[in-house]
Design an enzyme around this catalytic site. Structure first.
Site, PDB file in Angstrom:
ATOM      1  N   TYR A 274      39.165  73.620  27.526  1.00 50.72           N
ATOM      2  CA  TYR A 274      39.460  72.196  27.497  1.00 50.72           C
ATOM      3  C   TYR A 274      40.553  71.925  26.459  1.00 50.72           C
ATOM      4  O   TYR A 274      41.105  72.844  25.862  1.00 50.72           O
ATOM      5  CB  TYR A 274      38.191  71.390  27.221  1.00 50.72           C
ATOM      6  CG  TYR A 274      37.204  71.407  28.381  1.00 50.72           C
ATOM      7  CD1 TYR A 274      37.596  70.968  29.650  1.00 50.72           C
ATOM      8  CD2 TYR A 274      35.899  71.858  28.220  1.00 50.72           C
ATOM      9  CE1 TYR A 274      36.708  70.983  30.715  1.00 50.72           C
ATOM     10  CE2 TYR A 274      35.009  71.873  29.284  1.00 50.72           C
ATOM     11  CZ  TYR A 274      35.409  71.430  30.530  1.00 50.72           C
ATOM     12  OH  TYR A 274      34.544  71.457  31.583  1.00 50.72           O
TER      13      TYR A 274
ATOM     14  N   LYS B 243      17.102  88.966  40.119  1.00 54.38           N
ATOM     15  CA  LYS B 243      16.331  87.803  40.557  1.00 54.38           C
ATOM     16  C   LYS B 243      14.907  87.828  40.010  1.00 54.38           C
ATOM     17  O   LYS B 243      13.999  87.232  40.581  1.00 54.38           O
ATOM     18  CB  LYS B 243      16.309  87.729  42.087  1.00 54.38           C
ATOM     19  CG  LYS B 243      17.587  87.170  42.690  1.00 54.38           C
ATOM     20  CD  LYS B 243      17.404  86.873  44.172  1.00 54.38           C
ATOM     21  CE  LYS B 243      18.584  86.106  44.732  1.00 54.38           C
ATOM     22  NZ  LYS B 243      18.416  85.790  46.167  1.00 54.38           N
TER      23      LYS B 243
END
Length: 649
Positions: free
Chosen positions: A183, A437
Site C-alpha cells: 500500500y 486440509k
C-alpha cells in the site's frame, strides 16, 4: 507445610501480560487488523462493527486492532464501508468503540492508513491514482500513478497527526500504522516502487522518511499512545523487498519511536500471503517475525495461520513476543478464554477457506465466516432457548446437519441425528485427508465434542427413509443428505475397474502410479495436489478454460502454483470421450488426445441428493432441507444454512 505446585497450562506463554510502550495488555494474543466492511456509507463506525470487535474482547483477546481507517481523503477516496478518521465526525463512533472494548476488559488499537496508492480498487479518470513514483496501477497497468509532491506528502503527515489526536480524544489506547502489502506507505519504502530523487527516495533511510515522519507525527499528536507498524518483510515476488532490507527498515522505524512491530509477508503480487489459505500450512509467515526479532529490541508480533499450538511454539522458541490471530478469532471469539479455561479442544477451528471473510470483502460485503454463522451478526444471531422443547430429527451428518444439531441442542431441543455412514462429517471427511486440509478434520472433531455435551443422540451407520419409523414422532425434521456424484453417460468406460470416484480415492482406494483426474473443479484439483505430494504422476483433464474456477482467487493462486511446483500436468479445454484399458481419450481442438493412466479418478462434480425430501413431500411430510441436498455449494453455506434452520425451530 508445603504448598502444592501450580501446574501451568502448556498455553501459559500466550496468557502472560506484556507491556507495549505505556500500555500493558493482559495476554499475548492480539486481534490482527482486518477490514470488516461494516461501516456506514460515509465511513463511520457502526453498532454492528462495535459488536463484532467487542465479542472478541469479551473472548479474552488482549488487544483488539481495528481494520484500516483512512486519515486523509485529499488524494484518494476510501472504499465505502471502510473507516475514516479524517474529520471530527469519527470521534463519537471511536469513543463508543473504545468504551465497549474497555468494558469487556481489553485494549483497542486503531490502524491508520495513508491509502492504497497503486492498489486502489477503482480508478477515477478525473483523479489518477497516487504513488511514490509513476508506477503502473496494479489492476490496470495501462494507467500510470501520479507521484505525490513533497507538499502533498507533508500534508498526509499532518493528516496522520490530526487523526491520531482524534483517536486519543476518543479513548483509543494505541495506533497502528498500515505500512505493509504494497500500500501507499510501503510503496515509498520499497525500491521496486520508489524511484524518487528527492529527500523521499534513494537510500533506505530516505525511502523510510515518509513512514518515519508519520510515526513522529502520531507520537506528537497523541502523546503516550503506543505506536506499532505492520511491515511486509518479504513481498514474495521477483523484484520485491526481501528480509535483508526489511531488517534495515525495522531498525529505522524503531529508532523513530515505534513501540512494537507486526511482521508479515506478501503483496498484491503475492496476495495469497496477505490472506494465507490452507495450502500454505501452519505458521506460514513466522519467518518474517523471526527475521525482525533478531534486529529490534521492541516486541514483535507474528502472524500467518497461527493456531494455539503453533502460536505457543513460536513464543517458546523466541521467534516472536506476541501472537497475531485474525481469522482464528473470527471463527472463535472465545479463543483466548478457552485456552485460559483449559478447553483447547473446544476452540472452533478456522478452516482457512477465505470464503466469507476475505471473499465477502472482495465484493464489499460485511465480514462473515464459513464456520461461525454469528460473525457480523453478533446482536441478531443470538442463540436463545426455544419456547418449547421439541423432538428434532436431523437426517445427515455432514456440515449442515451437524451445525443444525448443535444449535438445536443448544436451544434445548431433544435431537436425534442419523448418518448413513459409520463416521460423521459427510463430504468433509474424505476432503480432509490431505495434511493441508487438516483443519477440516479438526472441525468434525469439534462438532463431535460439542454434540457430546448437548441433548443430541448420534446414530451412525443408519440410513433413514422418508417412511422410517424413527421420524414418525419427530416434531421437526431437518434434512441434510448432501449430494451425489455426477457421471456423464456420454463417456464410455467409466464403469471399468480402473476408474475410482474422487471420494473413494480420498478414502484409501488403491491407486496406480500414473493417475488421471477427470474434472478440474476444486475437489479434483485438491486431490491431484494431494496425490502429487504423495509421489504420484498426476494429470488433470478439464473441459473448461481453467481449474477450480469457483475458488476464491487468493486460494486459487496458491493451488495453481503448488500444482505447477509438483509437476501436475493440466490439460484444460480437453473433453473426455472414453476411458480405455490403461488410457483416457479426450478431444482438443478437434483432435484425439490419449493420456496414459494406471488409475482414473472421476471428479465431474455433484448434484443434489433430493431422494429423501421428494419422498417426504410426496407423503405430505413437512421438512426443512439444508446444504448440498438443496444446491451443491461451499461448506460455509451449508453450515450457515444449518444454523439458520435450527434457529427457526
Amino acid at each position: 507445610m508445603t504448598s502444592t505446585p501450580v501446574e501451568l497450562s502448556p498455553y501459559d506463554p500466550l496468557l502472560r501480560p506484556i507491556t507495549l510502550g505505556t500500555m500493558t495488555i493482559p495476554n499475548r494474543v492480539v486481534l490482527l487488523p482486518m477490514g470488516t466492511e461494516m461501516g456506514t456509507h460515509e465511513g463511520l463506525i457502526t453498532d454492528r462493527e462495535i459488536a463484532y470487535y467487542t465479542e472478541r474482547a469479551r473472548g479474552g483477546v488482549g488487544l483488539v486492532m481495528t481494520g484500516i481507517a483512512a486519515f486523509s481523503q485529499d488524494f484518494e477516496q476510501i472504499n465505502e464501508g471502510l473507516c475514516r478518521v479524517d474529520t471530527d465526525a469519527a470521534i463519537p463512533g471511536l469513543t463508543a468503540l473504545a468504551e465497549s472494548i474497555h468494558a469487556a476488559g481489553a485494549k483497542v488499537s486503531l490502524q491508520l492508513t495513508a491509502g492504497l496508492g497503486r492498489n486502489i480498487n477503482v480508478v477515477n479518470p478525473d483523479r489518477p491514482p497516487i504513488s511514490a513514483s509513476d508506477n503502473p496501477h496494479y489492476a490496470d497497468p495501462s494507467v500510470l500513478c501520479r507521484p505525490l509532491t513533497v507538499d502533498e506528502i507533508q500534508l498526509l503527515v499532518q493528516r496522520a497527526g490530526e487523526a491520531a489526536a482524534r483517536a486519543a480524544l476518543a479513548g483509543i489506547d494505541a495506533i497502528d500504522i498500515h505500512g505493509h502489502t504494497g500500500y501507499l506507505i510501503d510503496q515509498f519504502m520499497s525500491p521496486v516502487w520508489n524511484r524518487r530523487t528527492d529527500e523521499y527516495g534513494g537510500s533506505v533511510e530516505a525511502r523510510c522518511r515518509f513512514a518515519v515522519e508519520i510515526i513522529q507525527a502520531v507520537k506528537k499528536a497523541a502523546p503516550g499512545l503506543p505506536v506499532s507498524f505492520r511491515l511486509s518483510v518479504d513481498h514474495r515476488f521477483p523484484g520485491g523487498r526481501t528480509a535483508e532490507e526489511s531488517r534495515k527498515i525495522a531498525v529505522i522505524l524503531e529508532a523513530a519511536g515505534l513501540d512494537f512491530i507486526l511482521a508479515d509477508d506478501g503483496s498484491y503480487e503475492a496476495m495469497d500471503y496477505v490472506f494465507p489459505p490452507y495450502y500454505l500450512g501452519d505458521g506460514c509467515m513466522v519467518s518474517a517475525a523471526e527475521a525482525l526479532k533478531e534486529v529490534v529490541s521492541i516486541p514483535v508480533v507474528a502472524c500467518g495461520n497461527l493456531d494455539p499450538d503453533t502460536a505457543v511454539q513460536v513464543l517458546n522458541e523466541g521467534k516472536a513476543d506476541i501472537a497475531g490471530v485474525g481469522r482464528g478469532l473470527i471463527a472463535d471469539p472465545e479463543w483466548v478464554n478457552k485456552l485460559a479455561q483449559g478447553r483447547r479442544e473446544d476452540i472452533r477451528p478456522c478452516i482457512r477457506c477465505n470464503a466469507m471473510c476475505v471473499g465477502n470483502a472482495f465484493f464489499a460485503l460485511p465480514l462473515g465466516c464459513a464456520v461461525n454463522p454469528q460473525v457480523g451478526l453478533e446482536r441478531e444471531r443470538v442463540i436463545t432457548p426455544a419456547p418449547v422443547s421439541k423432538h428434532v430429527v436431523v437426517v445427515g451428518g455432514g456440515p449442515g446437519g451437524l451445525e443444525a444439531a448443535r444449535v438445536a441442542g443448544l436451544r434445548g431441543h431433544q435431537v436425534d441425528l442419523y448418518e448413513k455412514n459409520d463416521l460423521l462429517g459427510g463430504v468433509l471427511l474424505p476432503a480432509a485427508t490431505p495434511e493441508f486440509k487438516k483443519e477440516l478434520k479438526a472441525m468434525i472433531s469439534w462438532w463431535e465434542r460439542q454434540l457430546a455435551q448437548l441433548p443430541v443422540t448420534i446414530h451412525t451407520g443408519v440410513e433413514l427413509r422418508a417412511d422410517s419409523p424413527e421420524i414418525a414422532d419427530a416434531d421437526e425434521v431437518i434434512v441434510a443428505t448432501g449430494s451425489v456424484p455426477i457421471e456423464p453417460a456420454s463417456i464410455g468406460g467409466l464403469d471399468s475397474d480402473q476408474v475410482v470416484s474422487v471420494l473413494d480415492a480420498h478414502n484409501g482406494a488403491p491407486l496406480g502410479h500414473r493417475v488421471v483426474v477427470l474434472g478440474g473443479g476444486l475437489s479434483g484439483a485438491d486431490l491431484a495436489l494431494e496425490l502429487a505430494l504423495e509421489g504420484h504422476e498426476v494429470t488433470i483433464v478439464e473441459m473448461g478454460e481453467g481449474l477450480a474456477r469457483d475458488l476464491i482467487i487468493i486460494n486459487r493462486m496458491t493451488l495453481l502454483r503448488q500444482l505447477a511446483d509438483h509437476n501436475v500436468t493440466v490439460l484444460t479445454n480437453h473433453t473426455v470421450t472414453q476411458v480405455t484399458s490403461g488410457a483416457v481419450v479426450a478431444t482438443h481442438d478437434g483432435q484425439d488426445v490419449v493420456i496414459d493412466a494406471d488409475t482414473v479418478i472421476s471428479a465431474f462434480g455433484v448434484a443434489p441428493n433430493k431422494e429423501f425430501q421428494e419422498a417426504a413431500q410426496a407423503q405430505g411430510r413437512t421438512i426443512v432441507a439444508v446444504g448440498d441436498c438443496v444446491t451443491p455449494a461451499k461448506v460455509g453455506e451449508a453450515i450457515n444454512a444449518g444454523f439458520a434452520a435450527a434457529c427457526e425451530l
